[in-house]
Structure formats: C-alpha cells, structure tokens
Design an enzyme around this catalytic site. Structure first.
Site, mmCIF file in Angstrom:
data_model
loop_
_atom_site.group_PDB
_atom_site.id
_atom_site.type_symbol
_atom_site.label_atom_id
_atom_site.label_comp_id
_atom_site.label_asym_id
_atom_site.label_seq_id
_atom_site.Cartn_x
_atom_site.Cartn_y
_atom_site.Cartn_z
ATOM 1 N N SER A 1 0.838 -1.188 0.000
ATOM 2 C CA SER A 1 0.000 0.000 0.000
ATOM 3 C C SER A 1 0.883 1.252 0.000
ATOM 4 O O SER A 1 1.750 1.381 -0.853
ATOM 5 C CB SER A 1 -0.960 -0.035 1.193
ATOM 6 O OG SER A 1 -1.964 0.945 1.067
ATOM 7 N N GLU B 1 -9.231 -4.938 -4.538
ATOM 8 C CA GLU B 1 -8.608 -3.964 -3.652
ATOM 9 C C GLU B 1 -9.625 -3.103 -2.891
ATOM 10 O O GLU B 1 -9.495 -2.883 -1.690
ATOM 11 C CB GLU B 1 -7.680 -3.037 -4.455
ATOM 12 C CG GLU B 1 -6.474 -3.709 -5.080
ATOM 13 C CD GLU B 1 -5.300 -3.826 -4.127
ATOM 14 O OE1 GLU B 1 -5.467 -3.526 -2.929
ATOM 15 O OE2 GLU B 1 -4.217 -4.221 -4.592
ATOM 16 N N HIS C 1 -7.888 -5.366 -0.288
ATOM 17 C CA HIS C 1 -6.633 -4.665 -0.002
ATOM 18 C C HIS C 1 -5.983 -5.221 1.261
ATOM 19 O O HIS C 1 -6.654 -5.396 2.286
ATOM 20 C CB HIS C 1 -6.916 -3.170 0.174
ATOM 21 C CG HIS C 1 -5.714 -2.304 0.247
ATOM 22 N ND1 HIS C 1 -4.840 -2.169 -0.803
ATOM 23 C CD2 HIS C 1 -5.227 -1.515 1.242
ATOM 24 C CE1 HIS C 1 -3.873 -1.336 -0.454
ATOM 25 N NE2 HIS C 1 -4.075 -0.929 0.778
#
Length: 525
Positions: free
Chosen positions: A205, A328, A429
C-alpha cells in the site's frame, strides 16, 4: 553467565540473550525459537522540538549494552479500524526505530544472509512496524534471511508538505526516514549476519508507494538491490501547488495566521494529531480518490513524479516484483473508509477531478475509460474502477516502464478464504499480508477462517513466501517446489501470475481495461 558461542555473523549468544554491535553501541535482543529478535533499535534521534519537521539525524551513541526487547514509540497518528494498531502502544516523536529478525546460527555456507527491509502501509498517515502482522520470524526461520521492519514518520510529521509554511521545514520526511534506515542497514546489518550488498526493499500500500518513489529517488540509489511493491499507489504523488493548498488548510485547522505558522514545532503533538485527523478525513470526503498526505515532488529528493520517471526509463536498475489484489476496494467499503471512492457518486467526482488534473486528457478518452465499466452506476462498478485507478493500473504503468531496462515480474493476488468470499471482501486490499509473512495467527481466533480454508491458505502462503524469499536471495521469484513458472513481464505480453489455490500464468489478464486506460499514466497531482 555461560557463553555458548559467537557466530561468524557477529551475533553473540549467551544466557542473557543475543547481542550484536552497531555503530551506536551494543544491542541485546531475545530468542524466538531459532531466530534472534531485536525490537526498537534506534536508527535516528528523536524528532521533537526544533527537529520536528526536519530531516532525521543519527541516534546518540550509548555505553554498555542496550536492551532492545520492546518496540519504541509509534509515530503520532489518529487510530482507525482500517489499520489495526494496539491502542496500548506509546505515541511520540522518538519514533525512528526498527526491528530485526535474524537466524541465530551462521548460514551453512558461512556466507552473509540476504536482507529484506519492510515498509508498512497505512495511507501515508497510519501504521507502524509494531503491528503483529509484520512479525518477521517466519520469513527469517523459513528462508534464512535477515528481516528488518522500519518505523518511520507518517501523517503530519512524515507526509504533509509544510515547507510553504516555513523555510525551516523539509518535505518528504517519511521517505527521508526510510533512506536513513536503509543507510543504517548498510552500515550495521553485517553484525546481524546480513549481507549489506543484497538488500530487498519491500512494502505494501503506501509502503509500496514509498518503494516505487525510492526507486526513482537519486539519494536511494545503491541502498537496495531488489524491490517488491505490493499494491503501490504509484500515481498518488503531489506537486508543490497541491502541497501548499493542503498546508494552508492545515494551518487554518490550527488557527495559525501566516506569520505564526512556524509555531507548528511548538504546539502540543495532540493538537497537531487532532487537526491532521480532521484534514485526513476531510480531503478524501470532499475530493474522492485524493489523500491529504503523500510524497511530493520537491525537486530534490523526488525530482519528478515517480510514474514519469518509470515511463522515461529513469528508475533504478534493480529487479522488481509488483502487483495488486483482485478486489482492492472491497475492504474500504466494508470499513466505510473515505480513502477510496466506492459509490457511483464519489467515482463521478473522482473522474471529474482526474480530468482537471490532466488538461491533456480529452473528454473522449475519459468517456472511453468510463465505458470499460458497464456497471459503473452500481457499487460493484464503482469499486472496480477505484481498484484500477488507485492500484491495478499504477502497478501496470510501473511495470511497463521498469521492464524496459530491468527484470520485472507482475502478480495479481486472487486468493480469498470462504469467509472473505461470503463477506464480499474477496482478495481485498492488504489481504495478502498474512500470506507473505506467514502470520495467520495475528487475529486469534482468525475470523477469516470461520468457514474453513486454513489448509489451503497455508499452502498458498508457502508458495508466496518461497517466491519472495527466492527473489530476495537470487533475484528470481522461483518457488523451487514444482510451482508454476513465473515468466518475466514484458510490455508486449504482460505475463501476470494469478496467485490462488492453483497459480496460473495469464498474458495480460486485464487487457480490455488496459486498452481503455491507455499507456499514459493518469493520477492525482
């Protein structure tokens, strides 16, 4: 006290635990099975007072042996459910520290071990190396590598560009902290058995966004020799004008007039965190898709937008793994986080903002992008375009540019447990993190296995860990266990490894979307 042995790596083992000598002094850790662990080793001095918004400085040396058994202070931040951080951890400005996991015994060959340096995620405003999910024991034990996890400044201290408020402030402090940590690794990791000439930088990330930024930062060249970027928001980098507008709003929230902005270094940290928390919620709510904190093109550390550097062939010549997760955006919807637009209304605002950020983006091209998502008027379509805009396409644009000069591998993480599929999270995610670190016990009991799937998840994790470890050691992500061959990425074939119960190699699995978005990177500036 009984001394057992001194390893060739420089780790000293006796009844009081493992010890190693750093440039600042000796540090004592503890044992976790066959792995020696040090927590909270300082790589920089406290960043308080006049040093609050300035580059990191070396830590002060100490006499004797320093116990490094617990983590240090967490960079001040507003805690939230998206990034689970133990609320008992101390927050403060003595937050430049790192953890080390190292096999206690010398390698069979006697050679120094590969080093893996981890940068945590958290939208540039959250997170810490203290999170249990990042425990490096399994990687160190299974792969014979030295794992380093870096704590660095986030949010107002690390990624708000406040240089327009005062000439005494410095931009990109979080990135500068990471460079200081990499310099610490270069100078000290041999004492822990690691090879300073074989360092893999990896992150997820915003941590992966830092990896892609450092891949284009001149000051980081030579500090790492391989890189892994898991779901990098590589196009979320701001120009100076954007940084100035956010800084002005931050000063307003603090009730600081222009001639008093230098007082930011004197205000109580609690007040800064409160104002920053308001800002970090306000910006993505008003401007879906944008963050308040991010790296900035400062003309020094980052001479240009990283995505431009990749596409112009100016990234560092090192092997790279880069990829994203299939679903995600789903986790942001579950947590009702404003960080990503997950409603049709928010997506439409995001697309208009993208058009304003790119005057050269024709209405026809924007319409072509939108038309690639036939269900854009539904939450499902909104999440799909958010996933692609924030993570999937930036990863592909990075791969297209980097693969022109260096070996590159691309993956898409598709695996999800039955519970995550039932909850409509899927491969959301950050769901790959326990697979990479082998830490499924972080949540006890782990809710992701309430409907089963642990055995299969452990098998998928084993393959991912073996690939990541092989890459760290040899520069090629081969699982060496009969797993599917992972073909290198080229912009003409776009071979992608789909990681699931059974891995698959697919040429350009998102071809239709790639065609709609085109080869020219689109992002927020």
């Amino acid at each position: 006290m009984t001394t057992r042995h001194d390893t060739d790596a420089g780790i000293h083992l006796d009844d009081s635990g493992p010890a190693a000598h750093t440039r600042s002094g000796r540090v004592r850790g503890t044992m976790a099975g066959s792995v020696a662990v040090w927590r909270g080793i300082p790589y920089g001095a406290p960043v308080n007072g006049a040093n609050r918004l300035r580059p990191p400085r070396p830590p002060q040396s100490w006499d004797g042996v320093r116990d490094c058994l617990t983590v240090g202070e967490v960079s001040p931040q507003s805690l939230g459910p998206m990034v689970p951080v133990d609320s008992t951890l101390r927050m403060g400005e003595d937050c430049l520290w790192l953890n080390v996991w190292a096999p206690a015994d010398p390698s069979e060959s006697g050679a120094p071990r590969p080093v893996m340096v981890w940068l945590h995620g958290g939208a540039y405003c959250l997170g810490t190396a203290a999170q249990p999910i990042y425990d490096g024991r399994a990687l160190a034990a299974n792969g014979g590598v030295v794992v380093v996890t870096v704590n660095y400044r986030v949010g107002v201290l690390g990624f708000l560009d406040l240089t327009s408020l005062s000439g005494d402030f410095t931009a990109n402090l979080g990135l500068r902290d990471q460079i200081a940590a990499l310099e610490w690794v270069r100078e000290n990791i041999a004492a822990f058995g690691g090879d300073p000439g074989n360092v893999t930088l990896f992150g997820e990330s915003s941590g992966a966004g830092c990896v892609t930024a450092l891949l284009t930062a001149p000051a980081a060249e030579g500090l790492f020799h391989k890189a892994i970027a898991q779901s990098p928001p590589a196009t979320t980098v701001f120009g100076r004008q954007r940084g100035e507008s956010v800084a002005r709003r931050f000063a307003e929230l603090l009730d600081l007039s222009p001639h008093r902005t230098g007082e930011v270094t004197e205000l109580p940290m609690e007040r800064l965190v409160q104002a920053a928390g308001t800002l970090f919620d306000e910006v993505p709510t008003k401007e879906p898709g944008r963050l308040a904190a991010a790296p900035v093109v400062d003309g020094e550390l980052l001479p240009d937008y990283p995505i431009n550097a990749f596409q112009r062939g100016r990234s560092h010549r090192v092997p790279l793994i880069v990829g994203s997760n299939k679903d995600e955006a789903s986790l942001f919807k579950v947590f009702r986080s404003p960080i990503m637009p997950v409603t049709p209304e928010a997506v439409n605002i995001m697309l208009r903002d993208v058009a304003r950020s790119h005057p050269d983006l024709s209405p026809e091209r924007l319409a072509e992008i939108a038309s690639a998502y036939p269900d854009l008027t539904t939450p499902r379509g909104a999440m799909a375009i958010s996933t692609d805009a924030a993570f999937r396409l930036p990863a592909r644009w990075v791969a297209d540019g980097h693969s022109a000069h260096s070996m590159t591998w691309v993956y898409r993480f598709d695996h999800a447990t039955p519970m995550l599929r039932a909850a409509r999270v899927g491969a959301g995610h950050a769901t790959e993190l326990p697979y990479v670190f082998g830490n499924f016990g972080t949540f006890n009991p782990d809710p992701t296995f309430w409907l089963g799937g642990r055995k299969q998840a452990v098998e998928v994790s084993g393959r991912m860990m073996r690939r990541w470890l092989a890459f760290a050691e040899h520069g090629v992500p081969a699982a060496l266990d009969g797993s599917k061959h992972w073909a290198p990425y080229r912009s003409d074939t776009r071979h992608t490894l789909l990681v699931d119960a059974i891995d698959r190699m697919v040429p350009d699995p998102d071809r239709a979307l790639h065609s709609a978005w085109g080869d020219q990177a689109v992002g927020f500036r």
